[in-house]
Write a protein that holds these residues in place. Structure first.
Motif, PDB file in Angstrom:
ATOM      1  N   MET A 117       0.703  -1.065  -0.008  1.00  0.00           N
ATOM      2  CA  MET A 117       0.012   0.030   0.085  1.00  0.00           C
ATOM      3  C   MET A 117       0.742   1.287   0.025  1.00  0.00           C
ATOM      4  O   MET A 117       0.435   2.208  -0.636  1.00  0.00           O
ATOM      5  N   GLU A 118       1.968   1.262   0.750  1.00  0.00           N
ATOM      6  CA  GLU A 118       2.774   2.426   0.838  1.00  0.00           C
ATOM      7  C   GLU A 118       3.329   2.603  -0.627  1.00  0.00           C
ATOM      8  O   GLU A 118       3.461   3.863  -0.747  1.00  0.00           O
ATOM      9  N   ARG A 119       3.727   1.669  -1.311  1.00  0.00           N
ATOM     10  CA  ARG A 119       4.247   2.080  -2.531  1.00  0.00           C
ATOM     11  C   ARG A 119       3.236   2.505  -3.502  1.00  0.00           C
ATOM     12  O   ARG A 119       3.604   3.359  -4.249  1.00  0.00           O
ATOM     13  N   LEU A 120       1.934   1.944  -3.317  1.00  0.00           N
ATOM     14  CA  LEU A 120       0.957   2.521  -4.331  1.00  0.00           C
ATOM     15  C   LEU A 120       0.799   4.052  -3.985  1.00  0.00           C
ATOM     16  O   LEU A 120       0.675   4.921  -4.974  1.00  0.00           O
ATOM     17  N   ALA A 121       0.677   4.402  -2.667  1.00  0.00           N
ATOM     18  CA  ALA A 121       0.273   5.640  -2.207  1.00  0.00           C
ATOM     19  C   ALA A 121       1.427   6.589  -2.785  1.00  0.00           C
ATOM     20  O   ALA A 121       1.105   7.769  -3.191  1.00  0.00           O
ATOM     21  N   GLY A 122       2.781   6.005  -2.560  1.00  0.00           N
ATOM     22  CA  GLY A 122       3.766   7.013  -3.036  1.00  0.00           C
ATOM     23  C   GLY A 122       3.578   7.197  -4.603  1.00  0.00           C
ATOM     24  O   GLY A 122       4.124   8.203  -5.051  1.00  0.00           O
ATOM     25  N   ARG A 123       3.506   6.265  -5.392  1.00  0.00           N
ATOM     26  CA  ARG A 123       3.133   6.328  -6.848  1.00  0.00           C
ATOM     27  C   ARG A 123       2.155   7.378  -7.096  1.00  0.00           C
ATOM     28  O   ARG A 123       2.305   8.335  -8.060  1.00  0.00           O
ATOM     29  N   VAL A 124       1.032   7.325  -6.305  1.00  0.00           N
ATOM     30  CA  VAL A 124      -0.043   8.357  -6.625  1.00  0.00           C
ATOM     31  C   VAL A 124       0.283   9.709  -6.443  1.00  0.00           C
ATOM     32  O   VAL A 124       0.066  10.546  -7.052  1.00  0.00           O
ATOM     33  N   MET A 125       0.871   9.887  -5.173  1.00  0.00           N
ATOM     34  CA  MET A 125       1.349  11.075  -4.685  1.00  0.00           C
ATOM     35  C   MET A 125       2.141  11.833  -5.895  1.00  0.00           C
ATOM     36  O   MET A 125       2.304  13.123  -5.912  1.00  0.00           O
ATOM     37  N   LEU A 126       3.151  10.838  -6.549  1.00  0.00           N
ATOM     38  CA  LEU A 126       4.248  11.434  -7.179  1.00  0.00           C
ATOM     39  C   LEU A 126       3.774  11.742  -8.472  1.00  0.00           C
ATOM     40  O   LEU A 126       4.434  12.187  -9.464  1.00  0.00           O
ATOM     41  N   LEU A 127       2.433  11.314  -8.972  1.00  0.00           N
ATOM     42  CA  LEU A 127       2.033  11.565 -10.273  1.00  0.00           C
ATOM     43  C   LEU A 127       1.930  12.953 -10.684  1.00  0.00           C
ATOM     44  O   LEU A 127       1.666  13.701  -9.897  1.00  0.00           O
ATOM     45  N   SER A 128       2.091  13.516 -11.705  1.00  0.00           N
ATOM     46  CA  SER A 128       1.966  14.830 -12.217  1.00  0.00           C
ATOM     47  C   SER A 128       1.470  14.930 -13.792  1.00  0.00           C
ATOM     48  O   SER A 128       1.431  13.724 -14.405  1.00  0.00           O
ATOM     49  N   GLY A 129       1.137  15.729 -14.173  1.00  0.00           N
ATOM     50  CA  GLY A 129       0.703  16.225 -15.477  1.00  0.00           C
ATOM     51  C   GLY A 129      -0.690  15.683 -15.754  1.00  0.00           C
ATOM     52  O   GLY A 129      -1.463  15.361 -14.986  1.00  0.00           O
ATOM     53  N   MET A 130      -0.885  14.945 -16.965  1.00  0.00           N
ATOM     54  CA  MET A 130      -2.206  14.433 -17.228  1.00  0.00           C
ATOM     55  C   MET A 130      -2.281  13.161 -16.774  1.00  0.00           C
ATOM     56  O   MET A 130      -3.605  12.823 -16.345  1.00  0.00           O
ATOM     57  N   PRO A 131      -1.740  12.201 -16.070  1.00  0.00           N
ATOM     58  CA  PRO A 131      -1.982  11.124 -15.576  1.00  0.00           C
ATOM     59  C   PRO A 131      -2.494  11.514 -14.132  1.00  0.00           C
ATOM     60  O   PRO A 131      -3.351  10.818 -13.802  1.00  0.00           O
TER      61      PRO A 131
END
Length: 533
Positions: free
Chosen positions: A1-15
């Protein structure tokens, strides 16, 4: 879950933009006709992580972070409302030659405006944002305030408040007796956001534990109330009446065609005169839907005579109709969206007019300005409707009172006045034929149904194309007709459940919840700032 949360938080732009929109859209599956409330766990968990990543421009300071959070909240709301309100455009297709041009305004424009409230909620929550349970509490308080504001700002449109997603069944509706739909929305956002703690932040045990307790209390209170429901209804004071709901299933295009008026009227009469099924009791009250009488009834004495021919002695017809009123010499008449009570002698013995009109459907706000721009009513009535200054209760023979709610008036819990305490039942007449076989009629029915739970009264709901039903004070359907089904149903209503109303108490409890969540958020914020320093 922590890895998923980190990926969501670091998203930028259109994604990042796309995920915020999708997160909101997924939440629409919690609403009718789906009722998959677990979808909101996904929606709000993603929203929390997206706001976690809303850092804005480091050089922009606090205002940049708030703008970033607002944008994420707006995108989330835009996805939620597009996915749950796209059916509004169907009303414009009934008269497509005149109104198809406005389809983008209904399908995208209305959601874009409503999403501003969710953008505001995200920005308000960001003020008290922290790394633990506090940010979940901040989001819950902010969304509660946003849903409350949606109830009256810009004439109000609290359709599909988040709390409805937490109440797909009577078992899950009972909490509204204590805290109302807006209070349920506060606690729902907290519970649905709690899984975000598994991926980030402090306070996992406290946050998830509190969310679990709230969810258990929600179900347990519902089970407790329903366990004693039948005994409470049996003990409730009030004379039992048999009500017949007529669902004529008249296509909206036919209703707008003046050549079909006589046939439409006769079809209502034919259905009203059908014998009860089996050994059923003859109905005491017959209910027709909103604007079911296809002409000005007071100008058509022959129609009143036909009603008298069909009604048996002692029976009463309650019918939605357009009422006209002379505005004075040289002035155009006023028209009201009304409900008439007609006795077996063909006499109109009571009437009530709609108070809260649909903007652009029944009247044009800022009429002179907008009509100069070419915006007109989406109805055939010249000049639109006039709103009644106050709500009048309908008086039946014998003195019983019904509390009238015409069409979408049933979605406004805060507009139900203390007069409801004098009523024997809620009466909602509507015509959802404008929206076709879409989620709209199902959503409308759920929201009207919750008013029965909140007020402790039976709900009598007559709809042209459905959903027509008699609902008891616990939100259970006594008898009903599904959408797109022609026919009649008979059901018995009794007295209400005393002590359910207390609208001021629900408001107070709502604000206490907002305060409690805000205090949790503030304490967590201070602790977070202290740790950082």
């Amino acid at each position: 879950m922590e890895r998923l949360a980190g990926r969501v938080m670091l998203l930028s732009g259109m994604p990042r933009v796309a995920l915020a929109f999708i997160a909101g859209a997924v939440g629409a599956f919690a609403l009718p006709p789906f009722g998959f409330f677990a979808a909101l766990f996904v929606s709000f968990t993603l929203l929390v992580w997206l706001i976690d990543g809303s850092t804005g421009n480091p050089a922009g300071g606090v205002s940049s972070r708030l703008r970033s959070a607002f944008f994420i909240g707006w995108l989330f709301g835009f996805g939620y409302f597009v996915a749950s309100l796209w059916w509004l455009g169907n009303a414009l297709l009934v008269e497509a030659d005149d109104f198809a041009w406005a389809l983008p305004l209904a399908v995208l424009g209305v959601p874009a405006v409503l999403a501003l409230f969710y953008g505001l909620a995200a920005a308000l929550a960001r003020i008290l944002w922290s790394d633990g349970i506090g940010r979940i509490a901040a989001l819950a308080a902010a969304f509660g305030v946003a849903e409350w504001l949606r109830g009256f700002v810009l004439t109000g449109f609290p359709w599909n408040a988040v709390g409805y997603g937490a109440m797909p069944t009577p078992l899950m509706m009972q909490s509204a007796v204590v805290i109302g739909i807006f209070g349920v929305s506060v606690l729902a956002v907290f519970v649905f956001s709690a899984p975000a703690l598994l991926g980030t932040g402090k306070g996992k045990v406290a946050g998830l534990g509190l969310a679990a307790l709230l969810l258990m209390a929600h179900f347990s209170y519902g089970a407790w109330r329903l366990h004693g429901a039948d005994a409470a209804l049996e003990a409730a004071a009030g004379e039992r009446k048999t009500v017949r709901l007529v669902q004529p299933l008249i296509d909206q295009a036919q209703k707008l065609d003046n050549t079909n008026r006589a046939e439409i009227f006769e079809e209502h009469l034919r259905l009203s005169a059908l014998p009860p099924e089996g050994e059923g009791k003859r109905p005491d009250i017959i209910v027709w839907p909103e604007t079911s009488v296809p002409f000005i009834l007071t100008e058509n004495p022959d129609a009143l005579a036909r009603i008298a021919d069909v009604l048996q002695d002692g029976q009463v017809l309650i019918a939605g109709a357009v009422r006209s009123e002379n505005a004075g010499a040289g002035m155009a008449p006023r028209f009201y969206n009304s409900i008439y009570v007609i006795d077996s002698d063909g006499q109109i013995i009571s009437a009530a007019d709609k108070v809260h009109l649909v903007p652009f459907g029944e009247y044009v706000p800022y009429e002179n300005l907008l009509k100069s721009m070419g915006v007109t009513d989406a109805i055939a009535m010249p000049g639109g409707f006039t709103a009644a200054p106050t709500r009048s209760l309908l008086t039946l023979p014998g003195g019983a009172l019904f509390y009238p709610l015409v069409c979408y008036e049933a979605i406004f819990p805060n507009e139900i006045s203390q007069d409801v305490e004098r009523a024997a039942a809620l009466l909602n007449v509507t015509n959802d034929g404008w929206f076709g076989a879409t989620p709209g009629p199902h959503q409308h029915f759920q929201q009207a149904r919750l008013r029965a739970v909140e007020t402790g009264l039976f709900l009598i709901r007559g709809a042209n194309t459905g959903i027509s039903a008699v609902v008891d004070p616990f939100g259970r359907v006594v008898n009903g007709l599904s959408y797109n089904q022609k026919g009649v149903i008979d059901a018995t209503i009794g007295g209400g459940i005393s002590g359910n109303w207390a609208g001021e108490t629900k408001q107070r409890n709502f604000w206490l919840l907002v305060l409690a969540m805000s205090v949790i958020a503030a304490i967590s914020r201070v602790s977070f700032k202290t740790r950082k320093n």
